[in-house]
Design an enzyme around this catalytic site. Structure first.
Site, mmCIF file in Angstrom:
data_model
loop_
_atom_site.group_PDB
_atom_site.id
_atom_site.type_symbol
_atom_site.label_atom_id
_atom_site.label_comp_id
_atom_site.label_asym_id
_atom_site.label_seq_id
_atom_site.Cartn_x
_atom_site.Cartn_y
_atom_site.Cartn_z
ATOM 1 N N GLY A 37 -11.127 -6.959 0.146
ATOM 2 C CA GLY A 37 -11.853 -6.528 -1.052
ATOM 3 C C GLY A 37 -11.626 -5.103 -1.520
ATOM 4 O O GLY A 37 -12.514 -4.502 -2.132
ATOM 5 N N HIS A 68 -1.890 -9.263 -9.237
ATOM 6 C CA HIS A 68 -0.837 -9.794 -8.361
ATOM 7 C C HIS A 68 0.074 -8.647 -7.909
ATOM 8 O O HIS A 68 0.470 -7.813 -8.746
ATOM 9 C CB HIS A 68 -0.024 -10.856 -9.120
ATOM 10 C CG HIS A 68 1.026 -11.481 -8.270
ATOM 11 N ND1 HIS A 68 0.726 -12.383 -7.275
ATOM 12 C CD2 HIS A 68 2.370 -11.297 -8.227
ATOM 13 C CE1 HIS A 68 1.842 -12.745 -6.671
ATOM 14 N NE2 HIS A 68 2.854 -12.096 -7.224
HETATM 15 C C1 GRF Z 1 -3.909 -7.729 -3.126
HETATM 16 O O1 GRF Z 1 -2.624 -7.262 -2.829
HETATM 17 C C2 GRF Z 1 -3.882 -8.695 -4.267
HETATM 18 O O2 GRF Z 1 -2.972 -8.372 -5.256
HETATM 19 C C3 GRF Z 1 -3.440 -9.966 -3.574
HETATM 20 O O3 GRF Z 1 -4.146 -9.949 -2.350
HETATM 21 C C4 GRF Z 1 -4.438 -8.609 -1.996
HETATM 22 C C5 GRF Z 1 -5.914 -8.514 -1.838
HETATM 23 O O4 GRF Z 1 -6.327 -7.239 -1.453
HETATM 24 N N1 GRF Z 1 -3.692 -11.124 -4.409
HETATM 25 P P1 GRF Z 1 -7.857 -6.827 -1.471
HETATM 26 O O5 GRF Z 1 -8.654 -7.958 -0.849
HETATM 27 O O6 GRF Z 1 -8.245 -6.570 -2.887
HETATM 28 O O7 GRF Z 1 -7.928 -5.578 -0.621
#
Ligand code: GRF
Length: 224
Positions: free
Chosen positions: A17, A118
């Site tokens: 998160g 992404h």
């Molecule tokens: C991020 O790199 C996002 O782009 C991908 O998963 C990761 C999640 O990171 N879909 P977080 O949970 O927001 O730290």
């Protein structure tokens, strides 16, 4: 002039998160004219739920397996998610590290109101292993993309992108960490643009409108 009412944001998560945290912080420090009204995770016990709770934001874990086997359970699972999001008055749904494809039910419940972050320059490297795929391919430039979600995987209209250089000694971890900083920045910026009514979807293109063009009235308000 921007809309006076803060945008009600719902966030879907699956893990640690940090993107959620960037959105929570942006709302708190005023860089996003919005409020995170609810967080929904498809996994129990994840750090993202704690981040929400520590800011006093209602946070729910809704494990799909409660509704049966994936993907057959998706309609019932999404029905429950939609109920929670609607109960909290969500206007914009942000997928922030949410590791499932959203189905038609959620997309139809929030038409053109679901965005995703992404960790690659789409349309290159869609899917869950984007940073590793980019390194393995040998690209010299990687980056992040925020886009409006459509029924395809990581294929919807692009709102913002930002590049980062791939360094000679990069590993998946170092590259991912640099991309993550960009993710936080462009996700915050994209939500702000939407909150201010400064995005217009024209087919595959998302027009970013001048801040001054909302002087005629906030697009978000005039839609109502
Ligand atoms: C991020 O790199 C996002 O782009 C991908 O998963 C990761 C999640 O990171 N879909 P977080 O949970 O927001 O730290």
């Amino acid at each position: 002039m921007t809309c006076k009412a803060p945008l009600s944001i719902g966030v879907m998560v699956s893990g640690r998160g940090t993107n959620l945290q960037a959105v929570l912080d942006g709302c708190e420090n005023g860089s996003i004219p919005g409020k995170v009204v609810v967080v929904v995770s498809n996994r129990e016990g994840v750090l993202a739920l704690e981040r929400a709770a520590s800011k006093g934001v209602p946070a729910f874990a809704v494990p799909p397996k409660k509704f049966g086997k994936w993907p057959e359970c998706r309609p019932d699972y999404e029905k429950e998610v939609i109920r929670i999001l609607r109960d909290h008055g969500v206007e914009l749904l942000v997928l922030a590290g949410y590791d499932r494809l959203v189905g038609d039910d959620i997309l139809n419940a929030f038409p053109s109101r679901v965005i995703n972050i992404h960790p690659a320059l789409l349309p290159s490297f869609p899917g869950l292993t984007a940073q590793a795929d980019a390194l393995a391919y040998g690209v010299k430039v990687a980056g992040a993309t925020v886009f409006f979600v459509d029924p395809t995987m990581d294929g919807g209209p692009i709102i913002l992108q930002e590049a980062v250089r791939v360094e000679e000694d990069d590993t998946v971890e170092t590259l991912s960490a640099r991309i993550l900083e960009v993710e936080h920045r462009i996700l915050t910026r994209a939500i702000t643009l939407i909150a201010n009514g400064q995005t217009r979807i024209e087919g595959r293109r998302v027009r970013i409108l001048e801040a001054t063009s909302s002087e005629k009235g906030c697009v978000r308000c005039s839609e109502e």
